[in-house]
Design a protein around this motif. Structure first.
Motif, PDB file in Angstrom:
ATOM      1  N   ASN A   1      -5.707   0.016   4.428  1.00  0.00           N
ATOM      2  CA  ASN A   1      -6.717   0.907   5.004  1.00  0.00           C
ATOM      3  C   ASN A   1      -6.984   0.554   6.461  1.00  0.00           C
ATOM      4  OD1 ASN A   1      -7.763   2.699   2.854  1.00  0.00           O
ATOM      5  ND2 ASN A   1      -8.176   0.761   1.840  1.00  0.00           N
ATOM      6  N   SER A   2      -7.254   1.565   7.253  1.00  0.00           N
ATOM      7  CA  SER A   2      -7.722   1.357   8.623  1.00  0.00           C
ATOM      8  C   SER A   2      -9.089   2.034   8.742  1.00  0.00           C
ATOM      9  CB  SER A   2      -6.733   1.951   9.632  1.00  0.00           C
ATOM     10  OG  SER A   2      -6.743   3.368   9.561  1.00  0.00           O
ATOM     11  N   ASN A   3      -9.694   1.956   9.932  1.00  0.00           N
ATOM     12  CA  ASN A   3     -10.993   2.592  10.109  1.00  0.00           C
ATOM     13  C   ASN A   3     -10.883   4.101  10.261  1.00  0.00           C
ATOM     14  OD1 ASN A   3      -9.781   2.647  12.574  1.00  0.00           O
ATOM     15  ND2 ASN A   3     -11.479   1.719  13.715  1.00  0.00           N
ATOM     16  N   LYS A   4      -9.651   4.612  10.214  1.00  0.00           N
ATOM     17  CA  LYS A   4      -9.443   6.050  10.344  1.00  0.00           C
ATOM     18  C   LYS A   4      -9.000   6.677   9.025  1.00  0.00           C
ATOM     19  CE  LYS A   4      -8.356   6.156  15.280  1.00  0.00           C
ATOM     20  NZ  LYS A   4      -7.356   6.565  16.313  1.00  0.00           N
ATOM     21  N   GLU A   5      -8.035   6.054   8.372  1.00  0.00           N
ATOM     22  CA  GLU A   5      -7.486   6.650   7.158  1.00  0.00           C
ATOM     23  C   GLU A   5      -6.699   5.605   6.378  1.00  0.00           C
ATOM     24  OE1 GLU A   5      -3.467   8.283   9.415  1.00  0.00           O
ATOM     25  OE2 GLU A   5      -4.846   9.714   8.481  1.00  0.00           O
ATOM     26  N   LYS A   6      -6.282   5.998   5.169  1.00  0.00           N
ATOM     27  CA  LYS A   6      -5.430   5.119   4.375  1.00  0.00           C
ATOM     28  C   LYS A   6      -4.017   5.122   4.929  1.00  0.00           C
ATOM     29  CE  LYS A   6      -7.170   4.367  -0.280  1.00  0.00           C
ATOM     30  NZ  LYS A   6      -6.826   4.447  -1.708  1.00  0.00           N
ATOM     31  N   ASP A   7      -3.427   3.941   4.992  1.00  0.00           N
ATOM     32  CA  ASP A   7      -2.037   3.827   5.426  1.00  0.00           C
ATOM     33  C   ASP A   7      -1.138   3.707   4.216  1.00  0.00           C
ATOM     34  OD1 ASP A   7      -2.454   3.815   8.252  1.00  0.00           O
ATOM     35  OD2 ASP A   7      -3.248   1.791   8.060  1.00  0.00           O
ATOM     36  N   LYS A   8      -0.019   4.388   4.259  1.00  0.00           N
ATOM     37  CA  LYS A   8       0.965   4.324   3.182  1.00  0.00           C
ATOM     38  C   LYS A   8       2.215   3.625   3.682  1.00  0.00           C
ATOM     39  CE  LYS A   8      -0.644   8.499   0.831  1.00  0.00           C
ATOM     40  NZ  LYS A   8      -0.267   9.827   0.298  1.00  0.00           N
ATOM     41  N   LEU A   9       2.695   2.674   2.875  1.00  0.00           N
ATOM     42  CA  LEU A   9       3.862   1.883   3.244  1.00  0.00           C
ATOM     43  C   LEU A   9       4.820   1.780   2.071  1.00  0.00           C
ATOM     44  CD1 LEU A   9       2.085  -1.077   5.091  1.00  0.00           C
ATOM     45  CD2 LEU A   9       3.413   0.744   6.156  1.00  0.00           C
ATOM     46  N   PRO A  10       6.105   1.551   2.339  1.00  0.00           N
ATOM     47  CA  PRO A  10       7.057   1.364   1.243  1.00  0.00           C
ATOM     48  C   PRO A  10       6.907  -0.022   0.618  1.00  0.00           C
ATOM     49  CG  PRO A  10       8.164   1.104   3.349  1.00  0.00           C
ATOM     50  CD  PRO A  10       6.763   1.540   3.653  1.00  0.00           C
ATOM     51  N   LYS A  11       6.943  -0.086  -0.692  1.00  0.00           N
ATOM     52  CA  LYS A  11       6.816  -1.354  -1.407  1.00  0.00           C
ATOM     53  C   LYS A  11       8.045  -1.573  -2.285  1.00  0.00           C
ATOM     54  CE  LYS A  11       4.084  -3.704  -4.971  1.00  0.00           C
ATOM     55  NZ  LYS A  11       2.944  -3.578  -5.909  1.00  0.00           N
ATOM     56  N   PHE A  12       8.615  -2.773  -2.238  1.00  0.00           N
ATOM     57  CA  PHE A  12       9.726  -3.133  -3.117  1.00  0.00           C
ATOM     58  C   PHE A  12       9.135  -3.481  -4.482  1.00  0.00           C
ATOM     59  CE2 PHE A  12      13.450  -4.394  -0.194  1.00  0.00           C
ATOM     60  CZ  PHE A  12      13.125  -3.384   0.686  1.00  0.00           C
TER      61      PHE A  12
END
Length: 382
Positions: A204-215
């Motif tokens: 999460n950031s102060n603007k929005e949720k961040d999406k990342l690739p997870k193994f």
């Protein structure tokens, strides 16, 4: 003298030809492919091409907040080649493939031998590099290609583009490129583990949720089909049977608390042998252990016991998960192929040796050194 003048004139005429680049493409008139996704729906291949803007990618020190680093195009076709030619029809500039960094397969694209066809299509094209990373996913391929790294950094810092960076710190799943994929499909047991990724939204950031690739595991591919996926805790044992592992961890219960132990300097020795009509394997694992956080006083003997018990458990559990889908998950067939070719020829079937629950006759886990960080095996604050 006339002869020299004549030679000089000839050289002057040839010089423009030697220095000109009439067949070169100007960089500002080229689009660059960086990532590609392949799906298969309703009898057609769906391709997703990630086009990057290197002007914005290069500005990583002071990134432009609203800059678009990449766009993803989509096309369909009866073959992969037809789909890409359909994509070309909507392109405003020529596409260059030499910077392609990763390829993401959907589950359907890996089934029924389609992966073999796709691999052939890419590797026969002269611009594609063998260092291209390969992944599998059950999520939307398009959504994966639209993921951004943290802090609005360059796409080159995304885990999919540079998996070896974080692999040095945590070696859960070994990344694989085209080169290793082709080698392992062509050698016993003719199966290859492809990193399985999913979209993780726990940042999460102060603007929005961040999406990342997870193994999150592996997909097991053969030249003819996709055997299936092994994910989550079920795949934990694979890292202890990979010679590429740099660093990992185990967490074990101790009284009313848990203890996490970091494992590194892993050494693997697999010795195949024939016992009657069965193939058996003796496996020896040697490693170092680092203990940082714990409560109370813990002894070196306890740490060794925790490591041996937990790693043996994880290796055995992952091995059985592989057997459930008829997979030689530790590539034991290759160990026999390398060390005893004649014996391998007698027992192999389609490159694999027959494996059962009892094929691992001995599994020995040795802890070479135990470290306690900066302090002793007593609490820092008592």
């Amino acid at each position: 003298m006339k002869r020299r003048i004549k030679q000089f004139c000839i050289i002057c005429c040839l010089l423009p030809l030697l220095t000109s680049c009439w067949d070169a493409d100007e960089p500002n008139k080229i689009r660059y492919i960086y990532g590609v996704g392949i799906d298969y729906k309703d009898g057609k291949y769906e391709i997703y091409a990630q086009i990057v803007d290197f002007i914005n990618i290069a500005k990583t020190d002071q990134p432009i907040q609203d800059a678009i680093q990449a766009e993803v195009g989509r096309a369909k076709g009866n073959t992969v080649e037809e789909a890409f030619f359909e994509l070309y029809q909507s392109m405003d500039l020529k596409l260059f493939w030499g910077h392609m960094t990763y390829l993401v397969f959907s589950e359907e694209a890996l089934k029924e031998g389609r992966a073999n066809t796709i691999i052939n299509s890419f590797l026969r094209y002269r611009e594609i590099r063998y260092q291209t990373w390969i992944y599998a996913t059950k999520d939307s391929v398009e959504d994966v290609l639209l993921l951004d790294p943290l802090f609005n950094n360059a796409l080159t810092r995304l885990k999919l583009a540079d998996p070896m960076n974080s692999y040095q710190q945590e070696s859960f799943i070994e990344p694989i490129d085209f080169r290793k994929l082709v080698i392992r499909l062509n050698e016993p047991s003719h199966e290859v583990n492809i990193p399985y990724i999913k979209i993780d939204d726990k940042w999460n950031s102060n603007k929005e949720k961040d999406k990342l690739p997870k193994f999150d595991g592996i997909g097991i591919l053969t030249p003819k089909d996709l055997k299936g996926f092994v994910t989550g805790d079920k795949i934990n044992g694979l890292q202890w049977m990979s010679k590429e592992t740099k660093r990992g961890e185990i967490t074990v219960p101790r009284e009313d608390e848990f203890v996490t132990i970091v494992i590194d300097n892993l050494k693997i020795d697999v010795e195949p042998k024939i016992q009657g009509e069965e193939v058996k394997f003796d496996i020896k694992l040697n490693m170092n252990a680092l203990l940082s956080g714990f409560e109370g006083t813990i002894t070196e003997k306890e740490v060794r016991s925790f490591v041996k018990k937990q790693i043996k458990k994880e290796v055995e559990e992952t091995y059985l998960e592989g057997l459930d889908i008829d997979v030689d998950i530790y590539r034991l067939s290759e160990y026999m192929y390398r060390k005893d070719l004649e014996a391998w020829k007698k027992v192999q079937k389609d490159g694999k040796v027959p494996l059962t629950e009892n094929s691992i006759s001995n599994l020995t886990v040795d802890v070479n050194k135990v470290y306690s960080g900066r302090k002793s095996f007593r609490e820092t604050v008592e």
